[in-house]
Motif scaffolding. Structure first.
Motif, PDB file in Angstrom:
ATOM      1  N   PHE A  43       0.790  -1.227   0.000  1.00  0.00           N
ATOM      2  CA  PHE A  43       0.000   0.000   0.000  1.00  0.00           C
ATOM      3  C   PHE A  43       0.824   1.281   0.000  1.00  0.00           C
ATOM      4  CE2 PHE A  43      -2.859  -3.168   1.944  1.00  0.00           C
ATOM      5  CZ  PHE A  43      -3.943  -3.032   1.103  1.00  0.00           C
ATOM      6  N   TYR A  44       2.080   1.228   0.470  1.00  0.00           N
ATOM      7  CA  TYR A  44       2.886   2.446   0.555  1.00  0.00           C
ATOM      8  C   TYR A  44       4.301   2.196   0.023  1.00  0.00           C
ATOM      9  CZ  TYR A  44      -0.881   3.666   3.726  1.00  0.00           C
ATOM     10  OH  TYR A  44      -2.119   3.883   4.271  1.00  0.00           O
ATOM     11  N   PRO A  45       4.433   1.834  -1.255  1.00  0.00           N
ATOM     12  CA  PRO A  45       5.751   1.484  -1.782  1.00  0.00           C
ATOM     13  C   PRO A  45       6.630   2.674  -2.120  1.00  0.00           C
ATOM     14  CG  PRO A  45       4.113   1.302  -3.508  1.00  0.00           C
ATOM     15  CD  PRO A  45       3.371   1.682  -2.259  1.00  0.00           C
ATOM     16  N   ILE A  46       6.079   3.891  -2.151  1.00  0.00           N
ATOM     17  CA  ILE A  46       6.828   5.038  -2.669  1.00  0.00           C
ATOM     18  C   ILE A  46       6.826   6.176  -1.662  1.00  0.00           C
ATOM     19  CG2 ILE A  46       6.924   6.778  -4.497  1.00  0.00           C
ATOM     20  CD1 ILE A  46       5.493   4.723  -6.281  1.00  0.00           C
ATOM     21  N   GLY A  47       7.979   6.741  -1.413  1.00  0.00           N
ATOM     22  CA  GLY A  47       8.086   7.945  -0.588  1.00  0.00           C
ATOM     23  C   GLY A  47       8.011   9.182  -1.461  1.00  0.00           C
TER      24      GLY A  47
ATOM     25  N   THR B  64      11.507  16.091  -8.811  1.00  0.00           N
ATOM     26  CA  THR B  64      10.123  15.601  -8.790  1.00  0.00           C
ATOM     27  C   THR B  64       9.781  14.832 -10.066  1.00  0.00           C
ATOM     28  OG1 THR B  64       9.108  17.571  -9.781  1.00  0.00           O
ATOM     29  CG2 THR B  64       9.513  17.625  -7.406  1.00  0.00           C
ATOM     30  N   LEU B  65      10.802  14.299 -10.720  1.00  0.00           N
ATOM     31  CA  LEU B  65      10.623  13.577 -11.980  1.00  0.00           C
ATOM     32  C   LEU B  65      10.228  12.119 -11.741  1.00  0.00           C
ATOM     33  CD1 LEU B  65      11.025  13.338 -15.129  1.00  0.00           C
ATOM     34  CD2 LEU B  65      13.389  12.680 -14.610  1.00  0.00           C
TER      35      LEU B  65
ATOM     36  N   ALA C 227       0.119   7.303  -9.511  1.00  0.00           N
ATOM     37  CA  ALA C 227      -0.825   8.083  -8.707  1.00  0.00           C
ATOM     38  C   ALA C 227      -0.285   8.311  -7.292  1.00  0.00           C
ATOM     39  CB  ALA C 227      -2.172   7.375  -8.652  1.00  0.00           C
ATOM     40  N   LYS C 228       0.303   7.281  -6.702  1.00  0.00           N
ATOM     41  CA  LYS C 228       0.871   7.424  -5.362  1.00  0.00           C
ATOM     42  C   LYS C 228       2.048   8.396  -5.371  1.00  0.00           C
ATOM     43  CE  LYS C 228      -0.606   2.872  -3.763  1.00  0.00           C
ATOM     44  NZ  LYS C 228      -0.201   1.506  -3.390  1.00  0.00           N
ATOM     45  N   ALA C 229       2.842   8.355  -6.448  1.00  0.00           N
ATOM     46  CA  ALA C 229       3.973   9.275  -6.562  1.00  0.00           C
ATOM     47  C   ALA C 229       3.482  10.718  -6.660  1.00  0.00           C
ATOM     48  CB  ALA C 229       4.821   8.913  -7.784  1.00  0.00           C
TER      49      ALA C 229
END
Length: 367
Positions: free
Chosen positions: A204-208, A243-244, A298-300
């Motif tokens: 559910f939270y793979p990306i910081g 932010t790429l 989307a999470k990013a």
């Protein structure tokens, strides 16, 4: 009140929910098999869990029923791990699993006819515990090597499973030592909870988020360029943008040296899956996992990434067809635009037919 049974039961169902969600998003056989294994584990016939909750197994059935679940879980875990590693089951894998299934059935038959005698608990439990414990350790190793990032919270997922597997291997020899078995049951609950927490983070939270603000001033919009060099002339060096987000086919071992450390890369490939580099963050994603790729982007975006660069559109078209790949582009484009971001698409117009080229030009500004 003894919370160990409740904690053990809760952690089992958290593991199942996390893996089932992963399976629903990826549609991959490996996660379906693992999800099925964790579902059975959630209903495992273990008296120390169910008896305190008021559920009792019919007398005389426990010896066989508890071992059936051990073998079923072990087969599914090994099968799922093989699919994680190889993306398929080869003939040799099927032969090994068939031999294992037959051996498990013979063991259950011997238990059913009481071939081991009345009080030989260690002997009765030895092969089922070896199968279950070994499969948990093997799955943990495969997860670390092929799916889970290292040095992050999600690594608790494989480590919890491996520790649980090692504990399971000792079960036939320690179960009847009362003072030790009480501690072992509590340790099993803790190890499962550790694995469950890691699984939740992984799924559910793979990306910081990026640790830096934007350095390139790009007007919010959707841009179409024939190649990366032309995009650089018009927009500046996107590689320096913290932010790429990149969706690319370029070898990440070459690409990462040119990127800002906070950048995020989704390497579209069938060779690997999961995190393969940390700074910049590089995830390997299967080209057919369009749904999960959209979710990851989307999470990013929700975590602050604002520039999306796609230079793997031709490959996504080959693997999924133009319509699916184009729908992916419009979905992520709308997502970025809604957050004031920019999408940069790099595609060779010679690879598109006139209709496809017109559709792209309708959504993306050719500069």
């Amino acid at each position: 009140m003894n919370i160990t049974p409740l904690l053990n039961l809760l952690s089992r169902w958290i593991l199942f929910i996390a893996v089932a969600y992963k399976a629903s998003k990826t549609h991959e056989k490996s996660w379906v098999l693992l999800g099925t294994a964790f579902f059975i584990d959630g209903l495992n016939v273990e008296s120390y869990i169910w008896a305190p909750l008021g559920v009792h197994v019919v007398k005389g059935a426990y010896d066989v029923a508890s071992k059936i679940s051990n073998f079923a879980i072990a087969i599914l875990l090994i099968w799922g791990a093989l699919h994680l590693k190889y993306k398929k089951s080869d003939f040799r894998h099927v032969v090994v699993m068939a031999v294992f299934a037959v051996t498990a059935y013979l063991w259950l038959f011997l238990l059913a006819v009481n071939a081991f005698g009345g009080d030989h608990f260690t002997l009765k439990s030895s092969f089922p515990s070896l199968a279950l414990g070994g499969s948990l350790v093997y799955l943990g190793i495969i997860l670390r090597d092929y799916a889970i990032s290292k040095h992050h919270v999600e690594e608790l997922f494989p480590w919890g499973l491996m520790l649980l597997g090692v504990l399971e291997l000792t079960y036939p020899f320690t179960r009847q030592v009362e003072w030790y078995s009480t501690m072992a049951f509590f340790a099993a609950a803790i190890f499962r909870l550790i694995a469950a927490l890691g699984a939740l983070k992984f799924v559910f939270y793979p990306i910081g988020g990026p640790g830096s603000t934007r350095v390139i001033d790009i007007k919010s919009g959707a841009y179409l360029f024939p190649d990366r060099e032309y995009a650089r002339e018009r927009l500046g060096n996107l590689m320096t943008e913290p932010t790429l987000v990149m969706v690319t086919r370029e070898d990440p071992s070459v690409l990462k040296a040119r990127l800002h450390p906070d950048a995020l890369v989704f390497w579209v490939t069938r060779a690997r899956e999961g995190l393969i580099n940390e700074r910049p963050t590089v995830y390997a994603v299967s080209p057919t996992n369009i749904g999960i790729l959209v979710d990851l982007i989307a999470k990013a975006v929700n975590r602050g990434y604002r520039v999306l660069c796609v230079d793997a559109f031709e490959y996504l078209t080959v693997e999924n067809g133009f319509d699916v790949a184009f729908k992916f582009l419009t979905t992520v484009k709308d997502l970025l635009m809604a957050h004031g971001g920019s999408v940069v698409l790099m595609v060779d117009p010679r690879s598109m037919d006139p209709r496809q080229e017109k559709l792209l030009e309708r959504e993306f500004k050719r500069d």
